[in-house]
Write a protein that holds these residues in place. Structure first.
Motif, PDB file in Angstrom:
ATOM      1  N   ALA A   5      -6.477 -26.501  -2.764  1.00 26.44           N
ATOM      2  CA  ALA A   5      -6.341 -25.079  -1.753  1.00 26.44           C
ATOM      3  C   ALA A   5      -7.620 -25.930  -1.129  1.00 26.44           C
ATOM      4  N   LEU A   6      -7.756 -26.021   0.364  1.00 26.46           N
ATOM      5  CA  LEU A   6      -9.047 -26.923   1.134  1.00 26.46           C
ATOM      6  C   LEU A   6     -10.335 -25.636   1.371  1.00 26.46           C
ATOM      7  N   PRO A   7     -11.580 -25.866   0.783  1.00 24.92           N
ATOM      8  CA  PRO A   7     -12.722 -25.070   1.134  1.00 24.92           C
ATOM      9  C   PRO A   7     -12.922 -24.398   2.309  1.00 24.92           C
ATOM     10  N   GLY A   8     -11.875 -24.943   3.586  1.00 24.76           N
ATOM     11  CA  GLY A   8     -11.736 -23.347   4.998  1.00 24.76           C
ATOM     12  C   GLY A   8     -10.361 -24.029   5.050  1.00 24.76           C
ATOM     13  N   LYS A   9     -10.218 -22.815   5.903  1.00 23.66           N
ATOM     14  CA  LYS A   9      -8.957 -24.166   7.202  1.00 23.66           C
ATOM     15  C   LYS A   9      -9.574 -24.555   8.026  1.00 23.66           C
ATOM     16  N   VAL A  10      -8.363 -25.378   8.276  1.00 27.43           N
ATOM     17  CA  VAL A  10      -8.381 -26.207   9.154  1.00 27.43           C
ATOM     18  C   VAL A  10      -7.360 -26.017  10.696  1.00 27.43           C
ATOM     19  N   GLY A  11      -8.189 -26.700  11.465  1.00 29.62           N
ATOM     20  CA  GLY A  11      -7.306 -26.088  13.166  1.00 29.62           C
ATOM     21  C   GLY A  11      -6.477 -27.602  13.196  1.00 29.62           C
ATOM     22  N   PRO A  12      -5.758 -27.909  14.541  1.00 30.07           N
ATOM     23  CA  PRO A  12      -5.455 -28.954  14.463  1.00 30.07           C
ATOM     24  C   PRO A  12      -5.503 -30.222  14.677  1.00 30.07           C
ATOM     25  N   GLU A  13      -6.677 -29.759  15.279  1.00 28.22           N
ATOM     26  CA  GLU A  13      -7.800 -31.412  15.380  1.00 28.22           C
ATOM     27  C   GLU A  13      -8.095 -32.389  13.982  1.00 28.22           C
ATOM     28  N   GLY A  14      -8.101 -31.151  13.107  1.00 27.39           N
ATOM     29  CA  GLY A  14      -8.460 -31.133  11.988  1.00 27.39           C
ATOM     30  C   GLY A  14      -6.995 -31.711  10.831  1.00 27.39           C
ATOM     31  N   THR A  56      -1.876 -21.690  16.425  1.00 26.66           N
ATOM     32  CA  THR A  56      -2.579 -20.833  15.750  1.00 26.66           C
ATOM     33  C   THR A  56      -2.656 -21.022  14.011  1.00 26.66           C
ATOM     34  N   ASP A  57      -1.660 -22.144  13.356  1.00 28.06           N
ATOM     35  CA  ASP A  57      -1.029 -22.282  12.301  1.00 28.06           C
ATOM     36  C   ASP A  57      -2.455 -22.570  11.919  1.00 28.06           C
ATOM     37  N   ASP A  58      -2.893 -22.666   9.752  1.00 31.25           N
ATOM     38  CA  ASP A  58      -3.846 -22.684   9.840  1.00 31.25           C
ATOM     39  C   ASP A  58      -3.153 -23.244   8.091  1.00 31.25           C
ATOM     40  N   LEU A  59      -4.046 -24.864   8.625  1.00 33.07           N
ATOM     41  CA  LEU A  59      -4.019 -25.974   7.178  1.00 33.07           C
ATOM     42  C   LEU A  59      -4.731 -25.195   6.236  1.00 33.07           C
ATOM     43  N   VAL A  60      -4.165 -24.571   4.868  1.00 36.03           N
ATOM     44  CA  VAL A  60      -5.210 -24.249   3.772  1.00 36.03           C
ATOM     45  C   VAL A  60      -5.255 -25.595   2.519  1.00 36.03           C
ATOM     46  N   GLU A  61      -3.966 -26.322   2.800  1.00 35.09           N
ATOM     47  CA  GLU A  61      -3.678 -26.579   0.878  1.00 35.09           C
ATOM     48  C   GLU A  61      -2.964 -27.967   1.416  1.00 35.09           C
TER      49      GLU A  61
END
Length: 836
Positions: free
Chosen positions: A142-151, A132-137
């Motif tokens: 900073a990423l343009p959007g939040k990235v999920g597990p597959e990304g 459920t964590d979001d990759l943001v950086e």
């Protein structure tokens, strides 16, 4: 009504104090101080010294606790229950810290992860990362959007050494709270101990000039304020305890209305229903808030905030209501003001609480402000109760002793430049006159003889005065011959000053007599003395003279002149009523000619007058050789002659001798030869009432200013004293060590020379000068409630070199003035420069 009538209310205040102390100790004594501040929703507001299992997850503001020691918690009451259970389980080992495990939820947790180029399973997420964590950086960008597990897995494959930043919603983490087990009950006992001390002060030292109900209301206010102070001591535990929160709410809402009632008693408006209406509505408001809090419709913190805001608004409203009373509002208007005002106060408090909810300001701000604001007003009530109301001019004429002291002070002020003049105030009316003077044993009111009454009639009819104006021919002035015959040095009719009560056909005349009959060349007082006498006469002294003399005159209707600014109109009306009552009693007093019991009472009231420092410290204020001389002279029953400069301590020496006298231990009476005068002003021992000598049997008589008496008069006194009482003869002589006070009395020299004791001038008594100055310093500092601890060395040198022409009285005034002037703990030369 006497204070004892309110003993039940004092008991109520004491019971309320004990109940509050017991309740506070019961609810708080076993609790410790947590290093974390929680809101009602268990959100962390402040934290310190928190040990966490993961340094990146240390608890901080905004986190919310959801468990303690494995137990789920919903509110602060659950925290309180768990803490008490842990303390009880720890036992009496007070020095051992208690470790409390906690679990907290962070609404949005940010953390980083470094890949470090390690190989990984492409189907698994890195250790510590949840689906459920979001990759943001990535690498700080900073990423343009939040990235999920597959990304995340693809980035890990392409960037094996990247630093990744994640966000986790509602992150759950744990840690430990280390608290030292201590007994905190003493803090609460200290607060209520101070309240108990204030109650003791109110019981013992409250002003008797205030209505006793005001003191009781301040006592109740003190107990309620002590309960409000609990907000500062342990705000968090008050919020966690519905019982204590209800107690604090009730105290905060009702503390000022209780003060309203007490203040009403001090302002003579106790019949108004306004203060009681205010208290009743405050009680209703407290009950309503407590009921809402008990039913869960209002949090304890919101209830406490409402109570604190209400208490603060009551203070503002109290000022406004006070202005309305000062403006002279009627009782109906005042009740309306109270009714509308209290409703507005409660409404404003409710609106403020509703609007303040989104701000969630910290408790250490509003709690401190609320407690300090209420505390300042409470402290002013305590000070008023101890000090009493401000004294107006007519309040100082409440008793005969005070009135007589005012008149005597006037005599002293007028005689500053005329030390040898005996003053009297004559209350004259055509049918009768009376004289006010300092007589044999104190203040006296006597009927004026026919000759002096006729002289005053001529003086008033002719508009004359003594001394006459420079433009007046003294040979044709009707008062010139009268002045020489009656030894009158000063005479003037004083008109009523502003604010003085007036009686038709009654005049107030100031007379000054020359007591020296042997002086054929009598000189008149300077004309400036007349101007000073008129200037010093105030409405208070004038009214005091009428109150003392009216019972001896047949009076008519009394008219009151325009009041002085310091005298309230209602006080003047009360005075008018009192003078009318005295006039009614005057006729009955004139019919009783015996006056025996009254004379005895007057004499008995002057027994053993305290005329100096206490006897028990006399050894440090008087030279040892002087005390040895007294011991030698007291071995015989013969009279004792004490000679010394005027104001040098002769009376005090006689007082010490009487305290040590084993032969004559009875009453000590005093006679001033300068006050024993006939109509012409000459000293006359035959005018002394025989009852004085009867009252002095077995005791002593002190005769001042014996140098004014003739040898025959002194012999008459010696004959009266023979084996009946001890006689102390005081002679005023500037150089007692150079000559005998009896050299003008050859017939008495052989009889009394060996009985003469010399009191040297104070300026030469270096061995006791420091002790006398220190005594007056301590006595004045205690009376003025000032922390003056001593005198600097430079000031001591100034004092020791001062000539003290005014003797001990000058020393006393000098020290008292310096203590009153100084603002420091040590007097220096600047404090004495004006006097020295």
């Amino acid at each position: 009504m006497k204070s004892s009538s309110y003993a039940g209310w004092w008991v109520l205040a004491l019971v309320l104090l004990l109940v509050s102390t017991g309740l506070s100790y019961w609810r708080f004594a076993s609790l410790v101080d947590l290093p974390i501040d929680l809101g009602p929703d268990l959100s962390v507001r402040n934290s310190q010294n928190i040990e966490a299992t993961d340094s990146s997850m240390r608890v901080s503001r905004g986190d919310r606790l959801n468990a303690l020691n494995g137990h789920a918690i919903k509110d602060l009451s659950d925290v309180r229950s768990i803490v008490i259970t842990l303390i009880e389980a720890a036992g009496p080992q007070a020095n051992e810290p208690i470790s409390i495990d906690y679990q907290a939820v962070r609404p949005l947790h940010r953390f980083t992860l470094t890949l470090r180029g390690e190989s990984f399973d492409g189907t698994m997420l890195p250790l510590g990362v949840e689906p459920t964590d979001d990759l943001v950086e990535v690498d700080g960008r900073a990423l343009p959007g939040k990235v999920g597990p597959e990304g995340l897995k693809s980035i890990m494959a392409s960037r094996p050494e990247a630093v990744l930043g994640f966000e986790r919603r509602n992150a759950v983490f744990g840690g430990k709270i280390q608290v030292q087990q201590t007994t905190l009950g003493y803090a609460y006992l200290g607060v209520y101990g101070i309240a108990a001390f204030v109650l003791l002060l109110l019981v013992q030292l409250r002003s008797r000039r205030l209505d006793p109900r005001f003191a009781v209301s301040v006592a109740l206010e003190t107990v309620l304020y002590a309960t409000v102070v609990l907000l500062v001591l342990r705000y968090q535990w008050v919020v966690a305890d519905v019982v204590m929160a209800a107690a604090v709410v009730t105290a905060a809402v009702t503390v000022r209305p209780i003060a309203f009632i007490g203040r009403a008693f001090t302002s003579d408006s106790e019949t108004s229903a306004g203060p009681f209406l205010s208290f009743g509505l405050a009680v209703i408001a407290a009950i309503a808030v407590n009921v809402l809090m008990m039913r869960g419709m209002l949090t304890t913190e919101r209830a406490l905030q409402f109570a604190a805001v209400t208490g603060g608004l009551y203070i503002v409203y109290e000022l406004i209501a006070g202005f309305a009373r000062a403006a002279g509002s009627s009782s109906t208007q005042e009740r309306s003001i109270y009714l509308v005002g209290v409703i507005v106060v409660c409404a404003l408090a409710a609106v403020f609480e509703y609007l303040a909810e989104p701000t969630r300001f910290l408790e250490d701000e509003w709690v401190l402000y609320a407690v300090i604001a209420i505390g300042l007003v409470w402290f002013s009530d305590v000070i008023l109760c101890l000090r009493g109301p401000a004294v107006s001019g007519l309040d100082e004429l409440e008793t005969s002793e005070i009135r007589q002291a005012k008149i005597s002070d006037y005599f002293e002020a007028v005689s500053d430049e005329l030390d040898e003049v005996v003053f009297r105030i004559i209350l004259y009316r055509p049918e009768r006159s009376v004289s006010l003077s300092r007589g044999i044993v104190g203040f006296e009111v006597n009927a004026v003889d026919t000759a002096l009454h006729d002289a005053m009639t001529i003086m008033i009819d002719e508009g004359a005065r003594i001394p006459v104006l420079a433009s007046t021919d003294a040979h044709t002035d009707p008062m010139a011959g009268i002045a020489r015959t009656m030894r009158i040095k000063l005479a003037t009719v004083i008109p009523p000053p502003t604010g003085g009560a007036q009686i038709p056909n009654v005049h107030l005349i100031l007379l000054g007599f020359d007591p020296d009959k042997d002086n054929d060349e009598m000189t008149l007082a300077p004309i400036e003395a007349l101007e000073q006498a008129h200037k010093l006469m105030t409405g208070t002294i004038w009214t005091a003279s009428l109150l003392e003399g009216v019972p001896h005159l047949a009076s008519e209707t009394i008219e009151i002149g325009p009041p002085e600014p310091a005298i309230a109109p209602e006080k003047v009306e009360a005075l008018e009523t009192r003078i009318s009552e005295l006039e009614s009693e005057a006729e009955d007093l004139h019919k009783d000619q015996s006056g025996l019991e009254e004379s005895v009472a007057i004499l008995q009231s002057h027994f053993t007058e305290e005329i100096g420092p206490p006897i028990d410290i006399a050894s440090s204020l008087v030279e040892p050789e002087l005390l040895e001389g007294l011991d030698y002279l007291l071995e015989s029953q013969e009279p004792i002659v004490i000679a010394g400069p005027k104001g040098g301590g002769k009376r005090y020496t006689a007082y010490l001798a009487h305290a040590q006298d084993q032969e004559f231990e009875g009453n000590l009476m005093q006679v001033d030869a300068a006050r024993i005068a006939d109509a012409r002003g000459f000293p006359d021992v035959e005018s002394i009432d025989e009852m004085l000598f009867e009252a002095a049997k077995g005791g002593a008589v002190v005769v001042k200013s014996c140098g004014l008496l003739t040898a025959q008069q002194i012999k008459a006194l010696l004959h009266k004293a023979k084996e009946s009482f001890r006689l102390y003869l005081l002679f005023d002589i500037d150089d007692p060590q150079a000559r005998s006070a009896l050299e003008s009395y050859p017939d008495l020299l052989d009889q009394l020379e060996h009985r003469e004791l010399m009191v040297p001038p104070f300026r030469t008594r270096q061995s006791i000068k420091k002790a006398v100055v220190q005594y007056y310093l301590n006595e004045t500092a205690l009376r003025l409630r000032k922390d003056v601890l001593g005198i600097s060395s430079a000031a001591w040198e100034l004092i020791m070199d001062h000539p003290f022409h005014g003797e001990i009285e000058e020393c006393k005034v000098l020290v008292q003035t310096a203590v009153a002037r100084t603002e420091s703990e040590v007097l220096d030369e600047s404090d004495f420069l004006t006097g020295v």
